[in-house]
Design a protein around this motif. Structure first.
Motif, PDB file in Angstrom:
ATOM      1  N   ASP A 232       0.834  -1.213   0.000  1.00  6.62           N
ATOM      2  CA  ASP A 232       0.000   0.000   0.000  1.00  6.62           C
ATOM      3  C   ASP A 232       0.863   1.255   0.000  1.00  6.62           C
ATOM      4  O   ASP A 232       0.543   2.251   0.671  1.00  6.62           O
ATOM      5  N   GLY A 233       1.982   1.178  -0.715  1.00 10.57           N
ATOM      6  CA  GLY A 233       2.862   2.335  -0.851  1.00 10.57           C
ATOM      7  C   GLY A 233       3.795   2.586   0.313  1.00 10.57           C
ATOM      8  O   GLY A 233       4.597   3.524   0.272  1.00 10.57           O
ATOM      9  N   ALA A 234       3.700   1.772   1.372  1.00  9.56           N
ATOM     10  CA  ALA A 234       4.528   1.987   2.562  1.00  9.56           C
ATOM     11  C   ALA A 234       5.513   0.822   2.727  1.00  9.56           C
ATOM     12  O   ALA A 234       5.148  -0.342   2.537  1.00  9.56           O
ATOM     13  N   PRO A 235       6.758   1.123   3.099  1.00 14.72           N
ATOM     14  CA  PRO A 235       7.723   0.045   3.327  1.00 14.72           C
ATOM     15  C   PRO A 235       7.391  -0.742   4.588  1.00 14.72           C
ATOM     16  O   PRO A 235       6.987  -0.177   5.608  1.00 14.72           O
ATOM     17  N   ARG A 236       7.519  -2.075   4.515  1.00  7.34           N
ATOM     18  CA  ARG A 236       7.282  -2.953   5.659  1.00  7.34           C
ATOM     19  C   ARG A 236       8.520  -3.822   5.885  1.00  7.34           C
ATOM     20  O   ARG A 236       9.205  -4.206   4.942  1.00  7.34           O
ATOM     21  N   ARG A 237       8.759  -4.156   7.141  1.00  2.00           N
ATOM     22  CA  ARG A 237       9.898  -5.030   7.457  1.00  2.00           C
ATOM     23  C   ARG A 237       9.581  -5.771   8.750  1.00  2.00           C
ATOM     24  O   ARG A 237       9.285  -5.142   9.771  1.00  2.00           O
ATOM     25  N   GLU A 238       9.616  -7.112   8.706  1.00  2.03           N
ATOM     26  CA  GLU A 238       9.253  -7.900   9.884  1.00  2.03           C
ATOM     27  C   GLU A 238      10.216  -9.073  10.057  1.00  2.03           C
ATOM     28  O   GLU A 238      10.640  -9.690   9.072  1.00  2.03           O
ATOM     29  N   PRO A 239      10.550  -9.405  11.321  1.00  2.90           N
ATOM     30  CA  PRO A 239      11.379 -10.587  11.584  1.00  2.90           C
ATOM     31  C   PRO A 239      10.516 -11.844  11.612  1.00  2.90           C
ATOM     32  O   PRO A 239       9.342 -11.792  11.986  1.00  2.90           O
ATOM     33  N   THR A 240      11.119 -12.975  11.246  1.00  3.04           N
ATOM     34  CA  THR A 240      10.400 -14.241  11.298  1.00  3.04           C
ATOM     35  C   THR A 240      11.378 -15.405  11.363  1.00  3.04           C
ATOM     36  O   THR A 240      12.394 -15.401  10.660  1.00  3.04           O
ATOM     37  N   PRO A 241      11.096 -16.416  12.198  1.00  3.61           N
ATOM     38  CA  PRO A 241      11.943 -17.609  12.228  1.00  3.61           C
ATOM     39  C   PRO A 241      11.625 -18.574  11.092  1.00  3.61           C
ATOM     40  O   PRO A 241      12.368 -19.520  10.849  1.00  3.61           O
ATOM     41  N   THR A 242      10.505 -18.334  10.374  1.00  5.71           N
ATOM     42  CA  THR A 242      10.085 -19.216   9.277  1.00  5.71           C
ATOM     43  C   THR A 242       9.812 -18.372   8.032  1.00  5.71           C
ATOM     44  O   THR A 242       8.635 -18.138   7.678  1.00  5.71           O
ATOM     45  N   PRO A 243      10.849 -17.908   7.352  1.00  4.36           N
ATOM     46  CA  PRO A 243      10.639 -17.000   6.218  1.00  4.36           C
ATOM     47  C   PRO A 243       9.861 -17.614   5.066  1.00  4.36           C
ATOM     48  O   PRO A 243       9.108 -16.912   4.380  1.00  4.36           O
ATOM     49  N   THR A 244       9.993 -18.931   4.843  1.00  2.00           N
ATOM     50  CA  THR A 244       9.246 -19.556   3.743  1.00  2.00           C
ATOM     51  C   THR A 244       7.745 -19.507   4.010  1.00  2.00           C
ATOM     52  O   THR A 244       6.945 -19.157   3.127  1.00  2.00           O
ATOM     53  N   ALA A 245       7.344 -19.851   5.247  1.00  2.00           N
ATOM     54  CA  ALA A 245       5.921 -19.800   5.597  1.00  2.00           C
ATOM     55  C   ALA A 245       5.406 -18.360   5.572  1.00  2.00           C
ATOM     56  O   ALA A 245       4.283 -18.092   5.121  1.00  2.00           O
ATOM     57  N   PHE A 246       6.238 -17.425   6.048  1.00  2.00           N
ATOM     58  CA  PHE A 246       5.842 -16.017   6.041  1.00  2.00           C
ATOM     59  C   PHE A 246       5.621 -15.545   4.613  1.00  2.00           C
ATOM     60  O   PHE A 246       4.640 -14.844   4.312  1.00  2.00           O
ATOM     61  N   LEU A 247       6.517 -15.949   3.720  1.00  5.81           N
ATOM     62  CA  LEU A 247       6.410 -15.539   2.325  1.00  5.81           C
ATOM     63  C   LEU A 247       5.166 -16.145   1.670  1.00  5.81           C
ATOM     64  O   LEU A 247       4.481 -15.487   0.883  1.00  5.81           O
ATOM     65  N   ARG A 248       4.839 -17.372   2.029  1.00  4.51           N
ATOM     66  CA  ARG A 248       3.626 -18.021   1.498  1.00  4.51           C
ATOM     67  C   ARG A 248       2.377 -17.227   1.897  1.00  4.51           C
ATOM     68  O   ARG A 248       1.491 -16.976   1.061  1.00  4.51           O
ATOM     69  N   ASP A 249       2.327 -16.818   3.156  1.00  3.29           N
ATOM     70  CA  ASP A 249       1.163 -16.035   3.618  1.00  3.29           C
ATOM     71  C   ASP A 249       1.119 -14.670   2.939  1.00  3.29           C
ATOM     72  O   ASP A 249       0.038 -14.162   2.609  1.00  3.29           O
ATOM     73  N   LEU A 250       2.297 -14.094   2.739  1.00  2.40           N
ATOM     74  CA  LEU A 250       2.362 -12.776   2.104  1.00  2.40           C
ATOM     75  C   LEU A 250       1.878 -12.860   0.661  1.00  2.40           C
ATOM     76  O   LEU A 250       1.126 -11.984   0.187  1.00  2.40           O
ATOM     77  N   LEU A 251       2.278 -13.907  -0.041  1.00  2.00           N
ATOM     78  CA  LEU A 251       1.838 -14.081  -1.420  1.00  2.00           C
ATOM     79  C   LEU A 251       0.330 -14.316  -1.499  1.00  2.00           C
ATOM     80  O   LEU A 251      -0.332 -13.881  -2.450  1.00  2.00           O
ATOM     81  N   ALA A 252      -0.215 -14.997  -0.493  1.00  2.00           N
ATOM     82  CA  ALA A 252      -1.646 -15.324  -0.501  1.00  2.00           C
ATOM     83  C   ALA A 252      -2.519 -14.082  -0.398  1.00  2.00           C
ATOM     84  O   ALA A 252      -3.650 -14.068  -0.902  1.00  2.00           O
ATOM     85  N   ARG A 253      -2.001 -13.030   0.244  1.00  2.00           N
ATOM     86  CA  ARG A 253      -2.836 -11.829   0.403  1.00  2.00           C
ATOM     87  C   ARG A 253      -2.451 -10.704  -0.559  1.00  2.00           C
ATOM     88  O   ARG A 253      -2.911  -9.576  -0.421  1.00  2.00           O
ATOM     89  N   ASN A 254      -1.594 -11.011  -1.512  1.00  2.00           N
ATOM     90  CA  ASN A 254      -1.214 -10.021  -2.518  1.00  2.00           C
ATOM     91  C   ASN A 254      -1.393 -10.618  -3.910  1.00  2.00           C
ATOM     92  O   ASN A 254      -1.057 -11.791  -4.149  1.00  2.00           O
ATOM     93  N   ASP A 255      -1.890  -9.820  -4.816  1.00  2.00           N
ATOM     94  CA  ASP A 255      -2.031 -10.254  -6.201  1.00  2.00           C
ATOM     95  C   ASP A 255      -0.792  -9.828  -6.981  1.00  2.00           C
ATOM     96  O   ASP A 255      -0.372  -8.672  -6.917  1.00  2.00           O
ATOM     97  N   GLY A 256      -0.243 -10.752  -7.741  1.00  2.00           N
ATOM     98  CA  GLY A 256       0.901 -10.417  -8.588  1.00  2.00           C
ATOM     99  C   GLY A 256       2.196 -10.243  -7.806  1.00  2.00           C
ATOM    100  O   GLY A 256       2.378 -10.789  -6.707  1.00  2.00           O
ATOM    101  N   GLU A 257       3.076  -9.446  -8.384  1.00  2.00           N
ATOM    102  CA  GLU A 257       4.392  -9.221  -7.795  1.00  2.00           C
ATOM    103  C   GLU A 257       4.304  -8.375  -6.526  1.00  2.00           C
ATOM    104  O   GLU A 257       3.473  -7.456  -6.440  1.00  2.00           O
ATOM    105  N   ILE A 258       5.150  -8.691  -5.564  1.00  2.00           N
ATOM    106  CA  ILE A 258       5.232  -7.909  -4.329  1.00  2.00           C
ATOM    107  C   ILE A 258       6.389  -6.942  -4.473  1.00  2.00           C
ATOM    108  O   ILE A 258       7.539  -7.363  -4.633  1.00  2.00           O
ATOM    109  N   PRO A 259       6.139  -5.641  -4.423  1.00  2.00           N
ATOM    110  CA  PRO A 259       7.199  -4.666  -4.660  1.00  2.00           C
ATOM    111  C   PRO A 259       8.338  -4.766  -3.627  1.00  2.00           C
ATOM    112  O   PRO A 259       8.092  -4.927  -2.432  1.00  2.00           O
TER     113      PRO A 259
END
Length: 293
Positions: A232-259
């Motif tokens: 939504d035009g704002a930079p985000r940055r979050e820590p996670t011990p499971t980056p693959t699972a985090f990325l899967r969830d992130l892709l699920a709530r975004n359409d197309g490429e994630i900037p």
């Protein structure tokens, strides 16, 4: 022959009420490169000077190549090279003259021209010492430390003042010495240098060893990766011990490429800063408790 090049138990060095070195235990194996890291005043140089026979210890046991450095012999000196934080800055000799003089002290010295080349001083070999830069004096210090083909060499912040090209030449020299079976203990403030060269790393804070492991082992202590992206035009940055699972969830709530999507795993520097910060916070808390008492 014992596997231990250096054995240190309960090493202490006090100056009045201050513990410059506070109970360090350390084993360095023959043929390994061991890096000692820590902030200024942590006790690194004092530890190196004690192991090199240049400073007396207050307590503890130290053996370097099977000899107590508090009682060095000439034969032992011939087997050990040492570079302190400054050894050639006040010399009146050119680099070639200094190495020629050093070569006469050892039974099997390195070739002078070859040594000048590997430390990048060929073009300055015959220059007056006052015409050498600080970095060039440090290169000469390295050359003097390895001139005797030592079994063990101590290098205290050897690349301070080096430009990037000179640092990489130094790394090549260290790697060639390791290939020849030389044991190397170095202190450095450059985390990339320790990561590149060291088989194992010890981290000192407030005179105590707070971590001792391989570079990979130290990096593995940090459990979280960082995921950064723009949403939504704002930079985000979050820590996670499971980056693959985090990325899967992130892709699920975004359409197309994630900037600007990026996953960053902890570096050796991140772990180092966390360890030093925790040690300094603990020391400050203990100091506050003593004042309150």
């Amino acid at each position: 022959m014992s596997d231990g090049a250096i054995s240190v138990t309960g090493l202490r060095k006090t100056y009045g009420p201050k513990n410059a070195v506070d109970g360090i235990d350390l084993e360095v194996h023959r043929g390994e490169v061991f890096a000692l890291l820590g902030p200024n005043g942590a006790g690194k140089s004092t530890t190196v000077e004690i192991m090199g026979g240049f400073r007396k210890r207050t307590a503890g046991d130290v053996a370097v190549l099977g000899v107590d450095p508090a009682h060095p012999t000439r034969e032992w000196r011939e087997r050990v090279g040492i570079m302190l934080q400054s050894t050639s800055g006040s010399s009146v000799l050119t680099a070639r003259e200094a190495l020629h003089h050093a070569a006469r002290l050892y039974p099997n010295p390195r070739d002078i021209d070859e040594t000048l080349e590997v430390v990048g001083l060929t073009e300055k070999a015959d220059a007056k010492p006052q015409l050498l830069s600080g970095g060039q004096h440090r290169r000469l210090d390295v050359a003097l430390a390895v001139m005797g083909n030592p079994e063990l060499v101590f290098l205290d912040e050897p690349t301070t003042g080096f430009d990037p090209e000179a640092r990489r030449q130094f790394w090549t020299l260290i790697e060639s010495l390791r290939d020849q079976g030389t044991t190397i203990l170095l202190t450095t403030h450059y985390l990339d240098e320790a990561d590149r060269l060291a088989d194992r790393i010890g981290i000192i804070a407030n005179g105590s060893m707070v971590a001792l492991d391989t570079p990979e082992g130290l990096r593995s202590r940090a459990t979280d990766a960082w995921v950064s992206w723009v949403e939504d035009g704002a930079p985000r940055r979050e820590p996670t011990p499971t980056p693959t699972a985090f990325l899967r969830d992130l892709l699920a709530r975004n359409d197309g490429e994630i900037p600007r999507l990026q996953i960053t795993h902890p570096s050796l520097e991140d772990v180092y800063l966390d360890l030093i910060g925790a040690a300094q916070a603990e020391a400050a808390a203990e100091s506050d408790e003593e004042v309150a008492a």
